[in-house]
Design a protein around this motif. Structure first.
Motif, short mmCIF file in Angstrom:
data_model
loop_
_atom_site.label_atom_id
_atom_site.label_comp_id
_atom_site.label_asym_id
_atom_site.label_seq_id
_atom_site.Cartn_x
_atom_site.Cartn_y
_atom_site.Cartn_z
N MET A 14 0.83 -1.20 0.00
CA MET A 14 0.00 0.00 0.00
C MET A 14 0.87 1.26 0.00
SD MET A 14 -3.22 -0.69 -0.18
CE MET A 14 -4.05 0.80 0.39
N VAL A 15 0.48 2.22 -0.82
CA VAL A 15 1.10 3.54 -0.82
C VAL A 15 0.02 4.51 -0.33
CG1 VAL A 15 2.16 5.37 -2.20
CG2 VAL A 15 2.64 2.96 -2.74
N ASP A 16 0.21 5.01 0.87
CA ASP A 16 -0.71 5.87 1.61
C ASP A 16 -1.81 5.04 2.28
OD1 ASP A 16 0.76 8.17 1.28
OD2 ASP A 16 -0.30 8.77 -0.53
N ALA A 17 -2.32 5.60 3.39
CA ALA A 17 -3.14 4.80 4.29
C ALA A 17 -4.53 5.37 4.56
CB ALA A 17 -2.38 4.61 5.61
N ILE A 37 3.40 -1.21 3.99
CA ILE A 37 2.68 0.05 3.83
C ILE A 37 3.73 1.17 3.86
CG2 ILE A 37 0.92 1.60 4.80
CD1 ILE A 37 -0.07 -1.03 6.36
N VAL A 38 3.60 2.13 2.94
CA VAL A 38 4.52 3.27 2.91
C VAL A 38 3.66 4.51 2.67
CG1 VAL A 38 5.00 3.05 0.43
CG2 VAL A 38 6.69 4.10 1.91
N VAL A 39 4.08 5.66 3.19
CA VAL A 39 3.30 6.89 2.98
C VAL A 39 4.13 7.92 2.23
CG1 VAL A 39 1.77 6.49 4.95
CG2 VAL A 39 3.82 7.89 5.26
N HIS A 68 1.00 13.98 6.22
CA HIS A 68 -0.26 14.69 6.45
C HIS A 68 -1.36 13.68 6.79
CE1 HIS A 68 0.77 18.76 4.31
NE2 HIS A 68 1.15 18.73 5.56
N GLY A 69 -2.39 14.18 7.48
CA GLY A 69 -3.44 13.31 8.00
C GLY A 69 -4.13 12.43 6.98
N ASP A 70 -4.37 12.95 5.77
CA ASP A 70 -5.10 12.17 4.76
C ASP A 70 -4.25 11.04 4.18
OD1 ASP A 70 -3.75 14.53 3.76
OD2 ASP A 70 -4.66 14.20 1.80
N HIS A 71 -2.97 11.01 4.49
CA HIS A 71 -2.08 9.96 3.98
C HIS A 71 -1.64 8.98 5.06
CE1 HIS A 71 -1.47 11.98 0.04
NE2 HIS A 71 -1.85 13.02 0.76
N VAL A 72 -1.59 9.46 6.31
CA VAL A 72 -0.97 8.65 7.37
C VAL A 72 -1.94 8.25 8.50
CG1 VAL A 72 -0.11 10.49 8.90
CG2 VAL A 72 1.27 8.44 8.55
N ALA A 73 -3.08 8.91 8.60
CA ALA A 73 -3.99 8.62 9.72
C ALA A 73 -4.43 7.16 9.77
CB ALA A 73 -5.22 9.54 9.67
N GLY A 74 -4.55 6.53 8.60
CA GLY A 74 -5.00 5.14 8.53
C GLY A 74 -4.10 4.13 9.21
N VAL A 75 -2.84 4.50 9.49
CA VAL A 75 -1.96 3.60 10.24
C VAL A 75 -1.68 4.12 11.66
CG1 VAL A 75 -0.84 2.49 8.26
CG2 VAL A 75 0.12 4.62 9.18
N ILE A 76 -2.26 5.28 12.00
CA ILE A 76 -2.06 5.84 13.35
C ILE A 76 -3.36 5.79 14.14
CG2 ILE A 76 -1.50 7.95 14.66
CD1 ILE A 76 0.40 8.72 12.37
N ALA A 116 1.59 -1.23 12.31
CA ALA A 116 2.87 -0.53 12.52
C ALA A 116 4.09 -1.36 12.13
CB ALA A 116 2.98 -0.03 13.95
N PRO A 117 4.19 -2.65 12.50
CA PRO A 117 5.40 -3.42 12.15
C PRO A 117 5.62 -3.62 10.66
CG PRO A 117 4.17 -4.51 13.91
CD PRO A 117 3.28 -3.42 13.36
N LYS A 118 4.61 -3.35 9.84
CA LYS A 118 4.80 -3.46 8.38
C LYS A 118 4.65 -2.10 7.69
CE LYS A 118 0.04 -5.01 7.43
NZ LYS A 118 -0.76 -6.07 6.80
N THR A 119 4.61 -1.03 8.50
CA THR A 119 4.51 0.32 7.96
C THR A 119 5.88 0.99 8.04
OG1 THR A 119 2.20 0.55 8.62
CG2 THR A 119 3.42 2.58 8.19
N ILE A 120 6.37 1.45 6.89
CA ILE A 120 7.68 2.10 6.82
C ILE A 120 7.48 3.60 6.82
CG2 ILE A 120 9.70 2.45 5.36
CD1 ILE A 120 9.29 -0.51 4.48
N LEU A 121 8.04 4.27 7.83
CA LEU A 121 8.04 5.73 7.90
C LEU A 121 9.49 6.19 7.82
CD1 LEU A 121 5.55 6.32 10.87
CD2 LEU A 121 5.05 6.50 8.43
N THR A 122 9.73 7.36 7.25
CA THR A 122 11.10 7.88 7.24
C THR A 122 11.37 8.62 8.54
OG1 THR A 122 10.58 10.03 6.27
CG2 THR A 122 10.94 8.20 4.73
N ARG A 123 12.62 8.79 8.85
CA ARG A 123 13.02 9.53 10.06
C ARG A 123 12.38 10.93 10.06
NH1 ARG A 123 15.02 7.16 13.69
NH2 ARG A 123 16.60 6.10 12.49
N SER A 124 12.37 11.60 8.91
CA SER A 124 11.76 12.95 8.80
C SER A 124 10.26 12.91 9.07
CB SER A 124 11.99 13.54 7.41
OG SER A 124 13.36 13.69 7.15
N GLN A 125 9.58 11.89 8.55
CA GLN A 125 8.14 11.76 8.79
C GLN A 125 7.85 11.57 10.27
OE1 GLN A 125 7.20 8.49 6.16
NE2 GLN A 125 6.93 9.83 4.38
N VAL A 126 8.62 10.69 10.91
CA VAL A 126 8.43 10.44 12.34
C VAL A 126 8.71 11.71 13.15
CG1 VAL A 126 9.34 9.16 14.34
CG2 VAL A 126 8.84 7.96 12.20
#
Length: 203
Positions: A77-80, A116-118, A122-130, A139-149
């Motif tokens: 998945m690209v975006d959540a 899953i990658v975002v 922003h909320g419309d892209h990442v809220a689905g995994v938060i 979460a264990p299969k969702t890749i976030l970058t250091r900057s995103q976190v």
């Protein structure tokens, strides 16, 4: 003599090399993706100049979307997506179209995804995994970058998507300079600007 401080706009222009991106896409062996599915689950009504500098103030529709990269043996998945409460944040008091059935499809696709990658934090892209009862599972299969976190910890777009250190530790956090091979035929491309953690996804 007086030397003016270098403004951020003096930084070198952002560039990407399609040749290098394609080489990076070949680093992880395996069968390539077969197709990309796209689903629109909501809309925001904006004037064009809200999104594009110098554009006229004509009405426009921003589609809220998620993408499913299909392989022979599963999908990424690209975006959540986002829940209705986060969607209402974007409406600023105006009811805007939200397709609960389509949002449910996005949620099911996240559950069965291999990864899953975002594109950005922003909320419309990442809220689905938060903001989901399944966050512990996703979460264990969702890749976030250091900057995103970092953004989600310190300056999230809205309080609903703020991460705590404990929550952040559950995600797979990566850091890369320019290109990062995500899977066979998929490359993440660092592209800060829209947000500090914005990235493009080459498939």
């Amino acid at each position: 003599g007086y030397a003016p401080a270098r403004a951020q706009t003096d930084l070198p222009a952002w560039r990407a090399s399609l040749t290098n991106i394609r080489a990076t896409a070949a680093l992880i062996p395996g069968r390539r993706p077969l197709r990309i599915n796209m689903l629109k689950f909501a809309e925001s009504r904006r004037t064009k100049n809200f999104s594009i500098k110098g554009a006229p103030a004509d009405p426009s529709v921003q589609a809220r979307t998620a993408f499913q990269v299909m392989y022979a043996d599963g999908h990424i998945m690209v975006d959540a997506g986002m829940d209705l409460q986060v969607h209402r944040f974007f409406g600023r008091g105006v009811e805007e179209p939200y397709d609960s059935k389509a949002a449910g499809q996005v949620e099911r696709a996240l559950t069965t995804a291999k990864l899953i990658v975002v594109t950005h934090e922003h909320g419309d892209h990442v809220a689905g995994v938060i903001r989901t009862s399944r966050a512990g599972e996703l979460a264990p299969k969702t890749i976030l970058t250091r900057s995103q976190v970092q953004t989600l910890l310190t300056t999230p777009q809205m309080p609903e998507i703020r991460l705590t250190e404990e929550m952040a530790a559950r995600y797979v956090v990566v850091d890369y300079d320019r290109y990062w091979p995500l899977a066979a035929g998929i490359v993440l491309i660092k592209a800060p600007g829209h947000t500090p953690g914005s990235q493009m996804v080459y498939v």
